[in-house]
Write an enzyme that holds these catalytic residues in place. Sequence first.
Site, PDB file in Angstrom:
ATOM      1  NE  ARG A  36      -4.096  -1.941   1.866  1.00 50.18           N
ATOM      2  CZ  ARG A  36      -3.967  -3.057   2.568  1.00 50.18           C
ATOM      3  NH1 ARG A  36      -2.988  -3.179   3.444  1.00 50.18           N
ATOM      4  NH2 ARG A  36      -4.808  -4.043   2.399  1.00 50.18           N
TER       5      ARG A  36
ATOM      6  CE  LYS B  10      -1.442  13.773 -13.895  1.00 51.51           C
ATOM      7  NZ  LYS B  10      -1.813  14.098 -15.288  1.00 51.51           N
TER       8      LYS B  10
ATOM      9  CD  GLU C 176       5.489  16.212 -22.584  1.00 51.67           C
ATOM     10  OE1 GLU C 176       4.774  17.157 -22.241  1.00 51.67           O
ATOM     11  OE2 GLU C 176       5.075  15.025 -22.655  1.00 51.67           O
TER      12      GLU C 176
ATOM     13  CE  LYS D 276       4.245  17.567 -13.921  1.00 51.38           C
ATOM     14  NZ  LYS D 276       4.382  16.338 -14.659  1.00 51.38           N
TER      15      LYS D 276
ATOM     16  CD  GLU E  87      -4.683  16.178 -14.790  1.00 53.40           C
ATOM     17  OE1 GLU E  87      -3.524  15.775 -14.656  1.00 53.40           O
ATOM     18  OE2 GLU E  87      -5.447  15.801 -15.688  1.00 53.40           O
TER      19      GLU E  87
ATOM     20  NE  ARG F 224      -0.151  17.125 -12.376  1.00 52.39           N
ATOM     21  CZ  ARG F 224       0.436  16.228 -11.617  1.00 52.39           C
ATOM     22  NH1 ARG F 224       0.120  16.118 -10.352  1.00 52.39           N
ATOM     23  NH2 ARG F 224       1.363  15.433 -12.121  1.00 52.39           N
TER      24      ARG F 224
ATOM     25  CG  ASN G 225      -3.815  16.914 -19.244  1.00 52.91           C
ATOM     26  OD1 ASN G 225      -2.814  16.227 -19.018  1.00 52.91           O
ATOM     27  ND2 ASN G 225      -4.864  16.935 -18.444  1.00 52.91           N
TER      28      ASN G 225
ATOM     29  CG  HIS H 191      -0.449  15.485 -23.088  1.00 48.19           C
ATOM     30  ND1 HIS H 191       0.269  16.640 -23.311  1.00 48.19           N
ATOM     31  CD2 HIS H 191       0.435  14.602 -22.555  1.00 48.19           C
ATOM     32  CE1 HIS H 191       1.522  16.461 -22.912  1.00 48.19           C
ATOM     33  NE2 HIS H 191       1.652  15.234 -22.453  1.00 48.19           N
TER      34      HIS H 191
ATOM     35  CG  HIS I 192      -2.503  10.709 -24.137  1.00 50.79           C
ATOM     36  ND1 HIS I 192      -3.059  11.072 -22.936  1.00 50.79           N
ATOM     37  CD2 HIS I 192      -1.165  10.756 -23.951  1.00 50.79           C
ATOM     38  CE1 HIS I 192      -2.091  11.349 -22.061  1.00 50.79           C
ATOM     39  NE2 HIS I 192      -0.932  11.158 -22.659  1.00 50.79           N
TER      40      HIS I 192
ATOM     41  CG  HIS J 154       4.505  10.968 -24.256  1.00 49.57           C
ATOM     42  ND1 HIS J 154       3.132  10.831 -24.268  1.00 49.57           N
ATOM     43  CD2 HIS J 154       4.770  12.047 -23.480  1.00 49.57           C
ATOM     44  CE1 HIS J 154       2.600  11.787 -23.523  1.00 49.57           C
ATOM     45  NE2 HIS J 154       3.575  12.541 -23.021  1.00 49.57           N
TER      46      HIS J 154
HETATM   47  N1  LIG Z   1       4.039  10.661 -14.815  1.00 48.64           N
HETATM   48  C1  LIG Z   1       3.926  11.753 -15.532  1.00 48.64           C
HETATM   49  O1  LIG Z   1       3.519  12.817 -15.039  1.00 48.64           O
HETATM   50  C2  LIG Z   1       4.336  11.719 -16.963  1.00 48.64           C
HETATM   51  C3  LIG Z   1       4.538  12.907 -17.662  1.00 48.64           C
HETATM   52  C4  LIG Z   1       4.988  12.837 -18.974  1.00 48.64           C
HETATM   53  C5  LIG Z   1       5.228  11.613 -19.561  1.00 48.64           C
HETATM   54  N2  LIG Z   1       5.013  10.481 -18.857  1.00 48.64           N
HETATM   55  C6  LIG Z   1       5.281   9.167 -19.460  1.00 48.64           C
HETATM   56  O2  LIG Z   1       6.658   9.062 -19.763  1.00 48.64           O
HETATM   57  C7  LIG Z   1       6.818   8.093 -20.792  1.00 48.64           C
HETATM   58  C8  LIG Z   1       7.853   8.540 -21.796  1.00 48.64           C
HETATM   59  O3  LIG Z   1       9.079   8.678 -21.159  1.00 48.64           O
HETATM   60  P1  LIG Z   1      10.439   8.789 -21.991  1.00 48.64           P
HETATM   61  O4  LIG Z   1      10.234   9.664 -23.147  1.00 48.64           O
HETATM   62  O5  LIG Z   1      11.484   9.121 -21.008  1.00 48.64           O
HETATM   63  O6  LIG Z   1      10.605   7.337 -22.621  1.00 48.64           O
HETATM   64  P2  LIG Z   1      11.354   6.005 -22.144  1.00 48.64           P
HETATM   65  O7  LIG Z   1      11.312   5.867 -20.689  1.00 48.64           O
HETATM   66  O8  LIG Z   1      10.808   4.914 -22.965  1.00 48.64           O
HETATM   67  O9  LIG Z   1      12.881   6.259 -22.556  1.00 48.64           O
HETATM   68  C9  LIG Z   1      13.195   6.411 -23.910  1.00 48.64           C
HETATM   69  C10 LIG Z   1      14.401   5.585 -24.317  1.00 48.64           C
HETATM   70  O10 LIG Z   1      15.589   6.217 -23.831  1.00 48.64           O
HETATM   71  C11 LIG Z   1      16.449   5.258 -23.242  1.00 48.64           C
HETATM   72  N3  LIG Z   1      17.245   5.998 -22.259  1.00 48.64           N
HETATM   73  C12 LIG Z   1      16.833   6.493 -21.076  1.00 48.64           C
HETATM   74  N4  LIG Z   1      17.823   7.231 -20.522  1.00 48.64           N
HETATM   75  C13 LIG Z   1      18.883   7.186 -21.363  1.00 48.64           C
HETATM   76  C14 LIG Z   1      20.179   7.771 -21.348  1.00 48.64           C
HETATM   77  N5  LIG Z   1      20.558   8.606 -20.381  1.00 48.64           N
HETATM   78  N6  LIG Z   1      20.993   7.494 -22.385  1.00 48.64           N
HETATM   79  C15 LIG Z   1      20.587   6.707 -23.403  1.00 48.64           C
HETATM   80  N7  LIG Z   1      19.387   6.155 -23.478  1.00 48.64           N
HETATM   81  C16 LIG Z   1      18.519   6.389 -22.469  1.00 48.64           C
HETATM   82  C17 LIG Z   1      15.532   4.223 -22.705  1.00 48.64           C
HETATM   83  O11 LIG Z   1      16.190   3.000 -22.579  1.00 48.64           O
HETATM   84  C18 LIG Z   1      14.434   4.179 -23.764  1.00 48.64           C
HETATM   85  O12 LIG Z   1      14.792   3.320 -24.802  1.00 48.64           O
HETATM   86  C19 LIG Z   1       5.438   7.887 -21.389  1.00 48.64           C
HETATM   87  O13 LIG Z   1       4.969   6.624 -21.022  1.00 48.64           O
HETATM   88  C20 LIG Z   1       4.595   8.972 -20.762  1.00 48.64           C
HETATM   89  O14 LIG Z   1       3.246   8.578 -20.583  1.00 48.64           O
HETATM   90  C21 LIG Z   1       4.576  10.509 -17.583  1.00 48.64           C
HETATM   91 ZN   LIG Z   2       3.470  14.311 -21.837  1.00 52.19          ZN
END
Ligand SMILES: NC(=O)c1ccc[n+]([C@@H]2O[C@H](COP(=O)([O-])OP(=O)(O)OC[C@H]3O[C@@H](n4cnc5c(N)ncnc54)[C@H](O)[C@@H]3O)[C@@H](O)[C@H]2O)c1
Ligand SMILES: [Zn+2]
Length: 364
Positions: A122, A144, A186, A228, A238, A242, A246, A249, A253, A266
């Site tokens: 939990r 999130k 972003e 942020k 949100e 907040r 989006n 998005h 999405h 993304h």
């Molecule tokens: N929680 C939130 O508030 C929030 C906000 C925005 C996005 N997201 C989520 O984040 C995700 C996207 O994240 P992302 O773009 O970081 O993608 P990701 O986590 O898939 O990373 C992208 C690629 O980069 C590689 N990588 C990571 N760090 C590296 C480094 N330092 N050097 C070389 N390669 C590296 C990873 O192995 C992967 O292949 C989505 O699922 C999205 O929904 C969440």
């Molecule tokens: Zn995003």
Amino acid sequence: MAVVSMQAIDVPAPSRTYTVTIGDGALDEIGRLVDQSRAPARRFVVSSPLVWRLHGPQLGRGLRGAEPILIPDGERFKLLATVTRIYDALVRVNADRATTIITFGGGVIGDMAGFAAASYLRGIALVHVPTTLLAQVDSAIGGKVGVNHPQGKNLIGAFHQPHAVVVDPLVLGTLPRREFRAGLYEIIKYGMTSSATLFDRLSTERKAIFARTPDVLTPIIAESCRIKADVVVKDEREAGLRRILNFGHTAGHAIEAVTKYRRFRHGEAVGYGMLVAAELARARGALAETDRKALADLIASLGPLPPVADLSATQMLEAMQHDKKVVAGRLHFVLPTAVGATTIVDDVTEKELRAALKQVGFAK
Ligand SMILES: NC(=O)c1ccc[n+]([C@@H]2O[C@H](COP(=O)([O-])OP(=O)(O)OC[C@H]3O[C@@H](n4cnc5c(N)ncnc54)[C@H](O)[C@@H]3O)[C@@H](O)[C@H]2O)c1
Ligand SMILES: [Zn+2]
């Protein structure tokens, strides 16, 4: 490596106050920063094989041999089944409530391992050490966490604020250019919704940003984190403000879903989504054409986005119906009203949406 300077941004969110530390070389300070956050002493790092191979040794030095739990990190693996592997590893070693999960990777690792931290027993402590530009400026801050359902993105999740966030822009040195660009969309989002100054800096300093010049890039990352954090503190769950984050998005999405999370990063999908929202706003007379064009030009200046000409407006509309932003059957859109300002509407008609999608390059 000498630590040049560290910036600390406090995030006094209602459910927990924590600090985002940003600095070139911050990774070398990880042990001290995690200790300071009072996160419990038994620590597990969740990372991906690639990130661990590239940067694990440096992180490991600061954490005195914290064990890594390695899981795959593409968007396609952002599923409950992958999170189960984290639970399995924790159960195997009898991890109790006095355990901290340290996420070390991009947004996919952060969201999945964060969800494991939110749900295991939990809820246990969480520290984010984001390694992509997108995760550093966006997903690591705000609490999130979650995973995708085959029918829609991030449909399963929780709010779980971390104990600390440690951002070291130097780890971005190994990030592929496409991933780096994905994070920049972003940052454009922050500029367009909240800061004309940041928006302008992105165009005037584009070359130095792409060269990942620390003197230019690190302040931009810090400014994004500040925006942020500010929004999250005012509206943790949100309920209102907040939702401006989006921007881009709703359509973004849907693009990810209709292409099964395979074609677009993304951030790239958000790039298109911002174009769709800006076009909707322009067509309504809510956004001046000059401002729409400034946004479109900035997005275009980062390079070409994957094609959408084979994706139909009908598919997109269908995918949007599964979006979390549908409230009581009405789709919410964040529309820009100027560079640095937005409004939220829930009365966009199918006709308007079809016209905007067509204008941006989608098929009928
Ligand atoms: N929680 C939130 O508030 C929030 C906000 C925005 C996005 N997201 C989520 O984040 C995700 C996207 O994240 P992302 O773009 O970081 O993608 P990701 O986590 O898939 O990373 C992208 C690629 O980069 C590689 N990588 C990571 N760090 C590296 C480094 N330092 N050097 C070389 N390669 C590296 C990873 O192995 C992967 O292949 C989505 O699922 C999205 O929904 C969440
Ligand atoms: Zn995003």
